[in-house]
Enzyme design. Structure first.
Site, PDB file in Angstrom:
ATOM      1  N   HIS A 231     -17.898  25.624  15.755  1.00  0.00           N
ATOM      2  CA  HIS A 231     -16.814  25.253  14.764  1.00  0.00           C
ATOM      3  C   HIS A 231     -15.584  24.341  15.097  1.00  0.00           C
ATOM      4  CE1 HIS A 231     -15.392  26.261  10.436  1.00  0.00           C
ATOM      5  NE2 HIS A 231     -14.903  25.064  11.019  1.00  0.00           N
TER       6      HIS A 231
ATOM      7  N   ARG B  34     -19.920  23.650   5.968  1.00  0.00           N
ATOM      8  CA  ARG B  34     -20.039  25.395   6.011  1.00  0.00           C
ATOM      9  C   ARG B  34     -20.959  25.504   6.413  1.00  0.00           C
ATOM     10  NH1 ARG B  34     -15.228  24.672   7.137  1.00  0.00           N
ATOM     11  NH2 ARG B  34     -13.509  24.910   6.071  1.00  0.00           N
TER      12      ARG B  34
HETATM   13  P1  NDP Z   1     -13.062  15.893   0.563  1.00  0.00           P
HETATM   14  O1  NDP Z   1     -12.475  16.698  -0.654  1.00  0.00           O
HETATM   15  O2  NDP Z   1     -12.104  14.673   0.861  1.00  0.00           O
HETATM   16  O3  NDP Z   1     -14.410  15.223   0.132  1.00  0.00           O
HETATM   17  C1  NDP Z   1     -15.467  15.868  -0.274  1.00  0.00           C
HETATM   18  C2  NDP Z   1     -16.766  14.925  -0.823  1.00  0.00           C
HETATM   19  O4  NDP Z   1     -17.687  15.675  -1.204  1.00  0.00           O
HETATM   20  C3  NDP Z   1     -16.399  13.830  -1.798  1.00  0.00           C
HETATM   21  O5  NDP Z   1     -16.778  12.599  -1.654  1.00  0.00           O
HETATM   22  C4  NDP Z   1     -16.898  14.564  -3.213  1.00  0.00           C
HETATM   23  O6  NDP Z   1     -17.366  13.770  -3.970  1.00  0.00           O
HETATM   24  C5  NDP Z   1     -18.020  15.018  -2.290  1.00  0.00           C
HETATM   25  N1  NDP Z   1     -18.755  16.278  -3.226  1.00  0.00           N
HETATM   26  C6  NDP Z   1     -18.030  17.535  -3.664  1.00  0.00           C
HETATM   27  N2  NDP Z   1     -18.805  18.288  -4.560  1.00  0.00           N
HETATM   28  C7  NDP Z   1     -19.905  17.447  -4.537  1.00  0.00           C
HETATM   29  C8  NDP Z   1     -21.138  17.821  -5.469  1.00  0.00           C
HETATM   30  N3  NDP Z   1     -21.279  18.753  -6.205  1.00  0.00           N
HETATM   31  N4  NDP Z   1     -21.987  16.650  -5.427  1.00  0.00           N
HETATM   32  C9  NDP Z   1     -22.111  15.502  -4.751  1.00  0.00           C
HETATM   33  N5  NDP Z   1     -20.767  15.297  -3.959  1.00  0.00           N
HETATM   34  C10 NDP Z   1     -19.794  16.332  -3.948  1.00  0.00           C
HETATM   35  O7  NDP Z   1     -13.209  16.582   1.698  1.00  0.00           O
HETATM   36  P2  NDP Z   1     -13.076  16.301   3.175  1.00  0.00           P
HETATM   37  O8  NDP Z   1     -14.074  15.166   3.585  1.00  0.00           O
HETATM   38  O9  NDP Z   1     -11.845  16.320   3.557  1.00  0.00           O
HETATM   39  O10 NDP Z   1     -13.776  17.703   3.987  1.00  0.00           O
HETATM   40  C11 NDP Z   1     -15.277  18.106   3.589  1.00  0.00           C
HETATM   41  C12 NDP Z   1     -15.528  19.385   4.488  1.00  0.00           C
HETATM   42  O11 NDP Z   1     -15.759  19.193   5.605  1.00  0.00           O
HETATM   43  C13 NDP Z   1     -14.223  20.294   3.866  1.00  0.00           C
HETATM   44  O12 NDP Z   1     -14.540  21.041   2.831  1.00  0.00           O
HETATM   45  C14 NDP Z   1     -14.895  21.431   5.312  1.00  0.00           C
HETATM   46  O13 NDP Z   1     -15.947  22.331   4.624  1.00  0.00           O
HETATM   47  C15 NDP Z   1     -15.529  20.563   6.365  1.00  0.00           C
HETATM   48  N6  NDP Z   1     -14.981  20.228   7.432  1.00  0.00           N
HETATM   49  C16 NDP Z   1     -15.252  20.834   8.523  1.00  0.00           C
HETATM   50  C17 NDP Z   1     -14.720  20.847  10.025  1.00  0.00           C
HETATM   51  C18 NDP Z   1     -15.262  21.415  11.018  1.00  0.00           C
HETATM   52  O14 NDP Z   1     -14.571  21.470  12.075  1.00  0.00           O
HETATM   53  N7  NDP Z   1     -16.653  21.637  10.885  1.00  0.00           N
HETATM   54  C19 NDP Z   1     -13.395  20.444   9.936  1.00  0.00           C
HETATM   55  C20 NDP Z   1     -13.030  19.648   8.668  1.00  0.00           C
HETATM   56  C21 NDP Z   1     -13.634  19.498   7.433  1.00  0.00           C
HETATM   57  P3  NDP Z   1     -16.210  12.804  -4.864  1.00  0.00           P
HETATM   58  O15 NDP Z   1     -15.844  11.674  -3.670  1.00  0.00           O
HETATM   59  O16 NDP Z   1     -17.112  12.141  -5.882  1.00  0.00           O
HETATM   60  O17 NDP Z   1     -15.203  13.525  -5.335  1.00  0.00           O
HETATM   61  C1  OXD Z   2     -11.665  22.757   8.108  1.00  0.00           C
HETATM   62  C2  OXD Z   2     -12.342  23.363   9.287  1.00  0.00           C
HETATM   63  O1  OXD Z   2     -12.033  22.860   7.166  1.00  0.00           O
HETATM   64  O2  OXD Z   2     -11.838  23.049  10.493  1.00  0.00           O
HETATM   65  O3  OXD Z   2     -10.618  21.954   8.350  1.00  0.00           O
HETATM   66  O4  OXD Z   2     -13.503  23.830   9.196  1.00  0.00           O
END
Ligand code: NDP
Ligand code: OXD
Length: 287
Positions: A250, A202
């Site tokens: 995005h 983000r």
């Molecule tokens: P998940 O919830 O599956 O994974 C989140 C990961 O981040 C986990 O490994 C988690 O750790 C880690 N995490 C969260 N908080 C912390 C912290 N404070 N310190 C260290 N690690 C942390 O999310 P997704 O993989 O599905 O998606 C991630 C993000 O990608 C979305 O929230 C979105 O913002 C972004 N996104 C962007 C898109 C785009 O087109 N630009 C499209 C899709 C997603 P743990 O494994 O220990 O829980």
């Molecule tokens: C998502 C994105 O969070 O597209 O899926 O940013």
């Protein structure tokens, strides 16, 4: 979905009585009209926008998309950015424009240690893909992960060591109170020399002014950015005008209609059978 009544929300019409809503950045009025909602399916992976809405009652379950075809798109995006910088493709494009046969010496994957911030549904696929191409890959998450070919760093205390071995940094964290502003001068200055940043998490993860200054000072070599504080990126933003910065609007991983509908329909069926579903957001941790 036999047995379900499906309608498009009409803010002018009477409440639909729905108990489930499929949403992306919904208006606050939805929650004043539709007071019977018990479950919200977010049409994306990131739920930061929903969690900022005080209008969503605490008993309403928020469910996010889990991969649904986004992880492979993100892996493609990160791989494209990595190959572009590690194989000097930009330089060859420039050389072609001058009809110059540039036989520069190449680098090796070992020269480009990759660090992936976030090893969830999306980050895991990114890390595994880049590791498969022979790059040394590490990942950072809250809890330690055991992923073949990927070195695991977990928790805040491990962040400096993770950054210090990373030259190509990919951010795929969710936006939470703990991760906002995580990409800043203090953290980015720990990266190896000649570092490249990819931000697909983000916009608010990155302190944009810090990156602008670090690019100017040569502290960061380049960046590939898909998400921004303000979207669309304002026309006068310095990122548009810096050849070291690659901007995409995005689109790193789009929500795919068929995959998303199949996943949500499956979960609605599970709920109707009284079963637990995966992908329910823990509001207290922000993802
Ligand atoms: P998940 O919830 O599956 O994974 C989140 C990961 O981040 C986990 O490994 C988690 O750790 C880690 N995490 C969260 N908080 C912390 C912290 N404070 N310190 C260290 N690690 C942390 O999310 P997704 O993989 O599905 O998606 C991630 C993000 O990608 C979305 O929230 C979105 O913002 C972004 N996104 C962007 C898109 C785009 O087109 N630009 C499209 C899709 C997603 P743990 O494994 O220990 O829980
Ligand atoms: C998502 C994105 O969070 O597209 O899926 O940013």
């Amino acid at each position: 979905m036999p047995g379900c009544r499906i309608s498009v929300w009409d803010p002018e019409g009477p409440p639909s009585g729905a108990d489930v809503a499929l949403v992306w950045r919904p208006p606050a009025e939805l929650f004043k009209h539709e007071t019977g909602l018990t479950t919200l399916f977010n049409l994306g992976a990131g739920v930061d926008a929903l969690l900022k809405m005080p209008e969503i009652p605490p008993h309403v379950r928020i469910v996010r998309l889990e991969d649904a075809g986004m992880a492979v798109q993100m892996a493609e995006y990160a791989l494209y950015a990595l190959l572009r910088v590690s194989r000097d493709f930009q330089a060859f494009d420039d050389a072609q424009s001058r009809q110059h046969w540039d036989t520069r010496e190449g680098t090796r994957p070992a020269d480009w240690p990759v660090g992936v911030l976030g090893l969830g549904q999306v980050g895991l696929r990114v890390a595994q893909t880049l590791a498969d191409f022979g790059y040394p890959v590490a990942g950072w998450s809250r809890s330690p992960r055991d992923i073949p070919g990927v070195e695991s760093f977990a928790g805040e205390a491990a962040l400096p060591a993770f950054l210090a071995r990373t030259r190509f940094l990919v951010n795929v964290l969710p936006l939470t109170p703990d991760t906002i502003g995580v990409l800043n001068r203090e953290t980015l200055s720990r990266l190896l020399p000649g570092a490249h940043l990819v931000n697909v998490g983000r916009g608010e993860h990155l302190v944009e002014d810090d990156l602008v200054q670090m690019l100017e000072e040569g502290e960061i070599a380049g960046a590939t950015l898909d998400v921004f504080h303000t979207e669309p990126l304002p026309r006068d933003h310095p990122f548009w005008h810096d050849a070291r910065v690659h901007v995409t609007p995005h689109i790193a991983a789009r929500t795919l209609r068929d995959e998303s509908i199949a996943q949500i329909a499956g979960k609605v069926a599970q709920l109707l059978r009284g079963e637990e579903i995966s992908g329910v957001v823990e509001r207290s941790r922000g993802y």
